[in-house]
Design an enzyme around this catalytic site. Structure first.
Site, PDB file in Angstrom:
ATOM      1  N   GLY A   1     -20.021  10.460 -20.987  1.00 15.82           N
ATOM      2  CA  GLY A   1     -20.043  11.903 -20.790  1.00 15.82           C
ATOM      3  C   GLY A   1     -18.774  12.399 -20.125  1.00 15.82           C
TER       4      GLY A   1
ATOM      5  N   LYS B   1      -8.994  19.897 -19.047  1.00 13.81           N
ATOM      6  CA  LYS B   1     -10.343  20.420 -19.290  1.00 13.81           C
ATOM      7  C   LYS B   1     -11.407  19.372 -18.953  1.00 13.81           C
ATOM      8  CE  LYS B   1     -11.180  23.393 -22.624  1.00 13.81           C
ATOM      9  NZ  LYS B   1     -11.333  23.960 -23.983  1.00 13.81           N
TER      10      LYS B   1
ATOM     11  N   GLU C   1     -14.918  10.148  -9.803  1.00 16.42           N
ATOM     12  CA  GLU C   1     -15.779  10.138  -8.616  1.00 16.42           C
ATOM     13  C   GLU C   1     -15.135  10.831  -7.418  1.00 16.42           C
ATOM     14  OE1 GLU C   1     -16.107   5.894  -9.263  1.00 16.42           O
ATOM     15  OE2 GLU C   1     -18.248   6.031  -8.923  1.00 16.42           O
TER      16      GLU C   1
HETATM   17 MO1  MOS Z   1     -19.688   4.158 -10.854  1.00 19.57          MO
HETATM   18  S1  MOS Z   1     -21.071   4.327  -9.390  1.00 19.57           S
HETATM   19  O1  MOS Z   1     -18.789   2.835 -10.252  1.00 19.57           O
HETATM   20  O2  MOS Z   1     -20.438   3.782 -12.299  1.00 19.57           O
END
Ligand code: MOS
Length: 750
Positions: free
Chosen positions: A480, A637, A709
């Site tokens: 995703g 984007k 992340e």
């Molecule tokens: Mo991420 S929590 O390292 O898939």
């Protein structure tokens, strides 16, 4: 504030352009095939998992006679007739590679290790028959008292050999205790972060098909190599016999890095029945059976001089961990690289509980760690009567404060300053509880973000057909995040061809192996592999082209090869010189010297404005801005989408998200999306992302760093700090739900 500042493209090609998602149309029209929907194997049988109703003990009796006679039932599997499996092995944290691929037997013994652990699999002609039949199985248990509380059992804590990712559990520089005691200004604060569940949209699902000794598993995986290795070790077969297919993945958040019972049980049942079997975890089953983030207690101690310079920084984390498979989130590790302080201490401890293993979840380490630590920095700034940005900037280290090596790139202060200006930070009233609109208290907060940059060994194959079509293949996944899109951009740019001629195929273990999607290393690792493969292909094209292209500096642009003042269309060249097409493979190795010699991180700064209702304690987000420096941005984007998602999870962690554990029974109570709260559109208000341009040539050939992340790192603390600025009330037990804020709010005389 919806004015995204697109990264200036660092080149004229597709890299750096805000390209739409290649797979977007397939997804919104329902033509992207997810694991449970795969149908090329023909008729399948349906498995349904029955879970234990105790958290610790053993099965005395399991009566499946009635179930076996139920209509449509093909097979009922329990520990008594499941295939022989290897022992689970020691609970200790193994090396990262061993953790990802260790055998994970299911239905192997009569022992129950956690609530809802599978005790049976019913396979039937239909899903409905399988599920209803599961209710006919009678199980008698001997239950034992389980241990489920964390905070009352810190005295039972132990020190693991290492944290996740193989990092040291403890670090110490100077003399923390002495320096902290002597510091003129001190913060000594304890925070609690709860259990959390990944909750990807797509549940864990697998279809297993055997052809003789060869297994094909259609599943939902972040990293195919981990699934192959894990299944091979569990089944005791060579991984060359296993093909894993996972072309589209409806989110993972870390919960699809390793195999879970759906994959193992589908595989066993399909082998016994000699027929394809599909098994999905239900949404409720995912909470116990697909990992979680462990609950943690955080003890942060900061000692500063009166100017705000940190003299001592201490961070201790206690985390719950499963008894049978240890997981120590690297919660305090980021703090080793964030701020300068001559005396430092970080430690991780584990408290065993009778739960399933914890797993990697959305910024393992930084997500809960920065929630606590960046709240403590806000507390320090207030104690010092200083601006939170000024305190952080004052403690900006020149080199990595614990490793003693330079940062490859570091734009933390730039992120904070840019954000302050764009957000209007100078309008913030530093005295909490002073800004009001009617019965609403208005507050602003900020927090810093840092996250390590990773790279994982990855290979890719690129071919060009005689008509100039480019095919890119690697076993990478797109969970995703936009992987299909950015890899198309990388290949098109490298080969100097339009993106429309490039097709990227992912999610099949027959393709060259990659590090998969995890740890935000996907773009850097898979992107570098594709770039390397394209370099190889260009060499082949040059050789095939012959003189004059092979004896000059050949360029590839506009669908042409250019050298020595001559140029030729690639399609003409291929027809002329390589009528069978050309193919090359290339790759990137593990993290090398540049990781040893430099501290590699991405950075950011988050800014939040909230309102808090004086009477009801309802917290509303009003504005949020994140400024991000994560190397070169391949696609502003998709990158922006990633950061928006991380910010949203940060809001959730601060205000809503928690998996509530009934400590009497070891059962996660709110195990569905009605009761497990996450922010929806109505909760997030006005959000914006700004990228600060960097190109980190220490990181990889593309100069990119992981950013997926990063958006969540510190985002929750910015929300919490805004709530504090609005109210003057510091809730140190996350999430800051109304029940925790209201008593203190009601006690005030507004
Ligand atoms: Mo991420 S929590 O390292 O898939």
């Amino acid at each position: 504030m919806n004015t995204p500042m697109h990264n200036q493209a660092l080149s004229d090609g597709p890299i750096g352009q805000p390209v739409d998602r290649i797979d977007g149309r397939l997804k919104v029209t329902g033509r992207a095939t997810y694991a449970y929907e795969q149908n090329e194997m023909g008729p399948v049988a349906y498995g349904y998992i029955l879970g234990a109703t105790i958290a610790r003990g053993r099965i005395d009796e399991i009566d499946v006679r009635q179930a076996e006679r139920a209509p449509g039932v093909l097979y009922v599997m329990t520990y008594r007739n499941a295939p022989p499996q290897p022992a689970f092995g020691p609970p200790l944290t193994a090396t990262p590679a061993e953790v990802f691929t260790r055998a994970r037997p299911v239905l192997a013994t009569d022992r129950i290790r956690y609530y809802d652990e599978p005790v049976a699999l019913v396979v039937a002609m239909t899903f409905e028959a399988a599920r209803s039949t599961a209710s006919l199985i009678r199980v008698r248990y001997t239950a034992e008292r389980g241990d489920h509380d964390l905070t009352s059992r810190l005295s039972e804590a132990y020190t693991p050999t290492r944290t996740n990712a193989g990092l040291q559990t403890d670090s110490a520089v100077g003399d923390f205790d002495t320096a902290f005691k002597a510091a003129p200004v001190m913060i000594d604060a304890t925070y609690y972060t709860p259990y959390q569940s990944h909750n990807p949209m797509e549940p864990h699902a697998s279809i297993a098909c055997w052809a003789g000794e060869d297994l094909t598993l259609y599943t939902s995986a972040q990293t195919l190599a981990n699934f192959r290795g894990g299944l091979a070790n569990t089944l005791g077969i060579p991984q060359e016999r296993i093909r894993v297919v996972s072309p589209y993945v409806g989110g993972g958040f870390g919960s699809k890095l390793i195999i879970h019972p759906d994959a193992v049980l589908a595989t066993y049942a399909a082998r016994v029945l000699q027929q394809p079997v599909k098994v999905a975890l239900t949404r409720q089953q995912m909470y116990a059976n697909a990992g979680h983030r462990a609950a943690m207690q955080h003890h942060v101690r900061l000692g500063a001089d009166s100017t705000g310079k940190l003299l001592a920084m201490g961070y201790d984390v206690w985390s719950a961990t499963s008894r049978f498979e240890e997981f120590c989130e690297q919660t305090a590790v980021f703090a080793r690289s964030l701020y300068a302080a001559p005396n430092r201490l970080t430690r991780h401890r584990l408290v065993p509980v009778d739960l399933n293993r914890g797993e990697w979840m959305r910024s393992p380490g930084e997500a809960p760690g920065m929630l606590a630590f960046e709240s403590a920095m806000d507390e320090l700034a207030e104690r010092l009567n200083q601006d939170p940005i000024a305190v952080r900037a004052l403690n900006e280290p020149e080199i990595d404060p614990e490793r003693g090596v330079p940062f490859a790139t570091r734009s933390l202060v730039a992120c904070m300053r840019t954000g302050a200006e764009r957000f209007g930070w100078s309008n913030r009233n530093p005295v909490p509880g002073r800004v009001r609109e009617g019965r609403k208290l208005i507050g602003m907060g900020m927090a810093a973000a840092i996250r390590p940059n990773y790279l994982g060994p990855s290979r890719a194959q690129v071919s060009m057909s005689p008509t100039g079509r480019v095919l890119v293949r690697l076993d990478m996944t797109d969970i995703g995040t936009g992987t299909y899109t950015i890899l198309t951009q990388v290949a098109a740019q490298s080969l100097g061809v339009p993106m429309s001629t490039v097709q990227v195929q992912l999610g099949d273990s027959r393709f060259p192996q990659t590090a998969g999607s995890g740890g935000s290393w996907g773009a850097a690792s898979a992107g570098s592999a594709v770039e390397a493969a394209c370099q190889g292909l260009k060499q082949q094209i040059i050789q095939a082209a012959g003189v004059p292209y092979s004896d000059g500096q050949a360029q590839f642009a506009g669908g042409r090869i250019i050298a020595n003042g001559r140029s030729e269309r690639l399609t003409d060249l291929m027809m002329r010189a390589a009528p069978k097409g050309l193919q090359a493979e290339g790759g990137v190795g593990p993290m090398g010297d540049s990781y040893k010699n430099y501290s590699q991180h991405s950075n950011g700064a988050h800014f939040v404005e909230v309102s808090v209702d004086m009477d009801t304690a309802e917290i509303r987000m009003r504005r949020m801005l994140s400024v991000i420096a994560a190397g070169r941005v391949l696609n502003p984007k998709t990158a922006r989408s990633q950061i928006l998602g991380g910010m949203t999870w940060g809001i959730g962690a601060a205000l809503m998200e928690q998996t509530l554990l009934d400590t009497r029974h070891g059962h996660f109570i709110n195990h569905d999306l009605a009761e497990y709260l996450i922010p929806v559109n109505g909760d997030i208000a006005d959000m914006d992302v700004v990228f600060i341009e960097e190109a980190d040539e220490k990181a990889n050939v593309l100069g990119i760093k992981g950013l997926g992340e990063l958006g969540v790192c510190g985002a929750g603390a910015a929300v919490a700090n805004a709530v504090y600025n609005a109210t003057g009330i510091r809730v140190r037990e996350f999430p800051i739900s109304i029940d925790k804020l209201l008593p203190a709010l009601a006690a005030r005389d507004w």
